[in-house]
Structure formats: structure tokens, C-alpha cells
Scaffold this active site. Sequence first.
Site, PDB file in Angstrom:
ATOM      1  N   SER A 154     -11.089   2.606   8.927  1.00 62.19           N
ATOM      2  CA  SER A 154      -9.822   2.823   9.614  1.00 62.19           C
ATOM      3  C   SER A 154      -9.655   1.839  10.768  1.00 62.19           C
ATOM      4  O   SER A 154      -9.640   0.630  10.556  1.00 62.19           O
ATOM      5  CB  SER A 154      -9.743   4.282  10.076  1.00 62.19           C
ATOM      6  N   ASP A 248      -2.787   7.402   1.102  1.00 60.20           N
ATOM      7  CA  ASP A 248      -2.947   6.884   2.462  1.00 60.20           C
ATOM      8  C   ASP A 248      -1.901   5.791   2.667  1.00 60.20           C
ATOM      9  O   ASP A 248      -1.822   4.848   1.861  1.00 60.20           O
ATOM     10  CB  ASP A 248      -4.366   6.313   2.610  1.00 60.20           C
ATOM     11  N   HIS A 278      -7.074   9.575   3.604  1.00 62.21           N
ATOM     12  CA  HIS A 278      -7.666   8.924   4.766  1.00 62.21           C
ATOM     13  C   HIS A 278      -8.706   9.855   5.401  1.00 62.21           C
ATOM     14  O   HIS A 278      -8.515  11.058   5.483  1.00 62.21           O
ATOM     15  CB  HIS A 278      -6.573   8.592   5.784  1.00 62.21           C
TER      16      HIS A 278
END
Length: 311
Positions: A154, A248, A278
Site C-alpha cells: 500500500s 481495490d 486491500h
Amino acid sequence: MTDYKTLTDAETWAFIERTNSYYPPDAIDYTIAQQRQTYDRMCREFFAGYPDGVAVETSAIATPTHDIPIRIYRSAQAAVTVLYVHGGGFILGGLDSHDDVCAELCARTGYEVVSVDYRLAPEHLHPAAFDDVKSAFKWAAATRSHPVVLCGDSAGGNLCAAVSHATRGHAKRPVGQVLICPGLGGDRSKGSYLRHAEPPMLTMRDLEFYKHIRTGGQDRNGDPTLAPLADTDFSNLPPTVLITAECDPLSSDGEAYRDRIVAAGGRATWFEEPGLVHGYLRARNTVGRARASFTRITEAVAALGRGEWIP
């Protein structure tokens, strides 16, 4: 409206519901302190412990202005260091939030793993986090005689990519990077940004919030240290493995980044994990799809550390 209960499987949906019970979908409406408290509690609830044989040491990298906390994981005398950069929207997380992920990565690869506790927004706006990860890479390159692989999820994937761009001219640069669900500053008017604007775990509203907090509301368009896809040169980057989740909004960034590197003559591969969301790394021990993806991640890190390529 996408029916995510259909698109994901029962195991993944159970993971989503468990996550939401600790960190609700409206958590970005909390104060920053409340968000961190809630996120840290969630991470503790998902903590899976250390595998046998992993030794852990918490230390710090001294810079002229401040110390950067790090945690070092060792299980064998393998001549590779993995610099791990955690996710959390640039405002959450630290050495404890991804502690067990780093320990398992160490155990599975046999490599030394160094987790970086970079400075967080809003107390420290961009480029503070980027500067810390770049400093950590320079430290690893200077203190280790063996190769360094970058790995991050991320926000951490964003920071790894930005450091790869910034250090590609160095005599010792990363030998590879594995980017997990990275936000790389892609075109928000198409692709997964539209198809999956409101999935479980991470929405477009969340992304706008994190971007605003990270920059203090300043316009930083065109800055590759903030958004690696804004760079105009994708040559001479390390071999790159991108692994994203289908559900996502960030998934298309993996595809776009792969395409830019390949077009510039480099090596990059992208794999979109079907039906995952995610933040699925926390599901690696309870969800079959996430378990398989974590194996894919560890195998990619191991291969890049050996100087091998996974097509």
C-alpha cells in the site's frame, strides 16, 4: 453496484467483516489519534506471532536530524537484505503493525528483513516518509555487502517505488522490488478507480483523504517522489513484481506501472489476485486466496534476492 459478497468468497468476506469489527469503514471520520488507536488494536487482534527460529532486534538509524526506528529479523545467514516498508495511508502503522508479516517473510525466504518506521503525516508532511525510506535504503546499502530488495504494501509500495526511482543512478541500488497493492498515483478517471470505487476495505473517499493528509492539501502533481507514475523516465529501474487485489481501486496502478517499465526496456510483471481486497496480508493465515498470494510474494522476494526473474 458491485456485489462484493459474490465477487469474493466466504473466507474473504469473513475476513472483511472481522476487520470492520475492529476498524470500521467510517474510521477516516475519526481524529488521527483515534484512527491510530483503532488501527493498532486491529493489528494486535490479527497478530499471528513469530515463526520458530526468527531472531528480532529493534534498533534505529541515525540521521543528522532524527533517528529512524527499525526492526531487524534474522533466521539464517542468507546474503540478502529485504527492506520492508509498511502500509497505513501514510498516517498509520509502524514497527508493530506489520511485525508478524516481516517475521514470516524472514522465515520463508531465509533473508534478513529490516522494517522501517518512517515518519507519519500529518505531523510530518511529504516528503518526510520518502526521505526516511531513502535514508534507510542508503543505510542498508552502506552497511550490508549483499543485495537489497525493496518490499512494501500500500503506502509502503508507493515509497519503495519512489526510492527505486530516486536511487537508480547509485552504484549500489535495489536489486529488485516487490510492490503489494501499491498506490502509485495513477489515472483516477478509469480502470479500477471506477470499477472498484467503493469496495470493502479501501474506497476512493479514503484515497482522497490520505492524499490530502499526506500533502497538507498542497498541489504536488507531477512529483515522482509522491506519485511514481508521474515520472517521465521508467528506464533502469530494478526488476519489479507487482501484486494487487482485484477488489481495490488501486489495482490499475500495478498494471500501469508494469507497462511503463516494460515499455522502457525493463523487467516487470503484474498479477491481480482475484476476489481479494486491500489489506489482505492480514488474511494470509485464514483465507486460502490470501495464503496463496503471500506465497507468491515470498517466492518473488526470494527469487529477486537470488538475482532470478519470475516471468
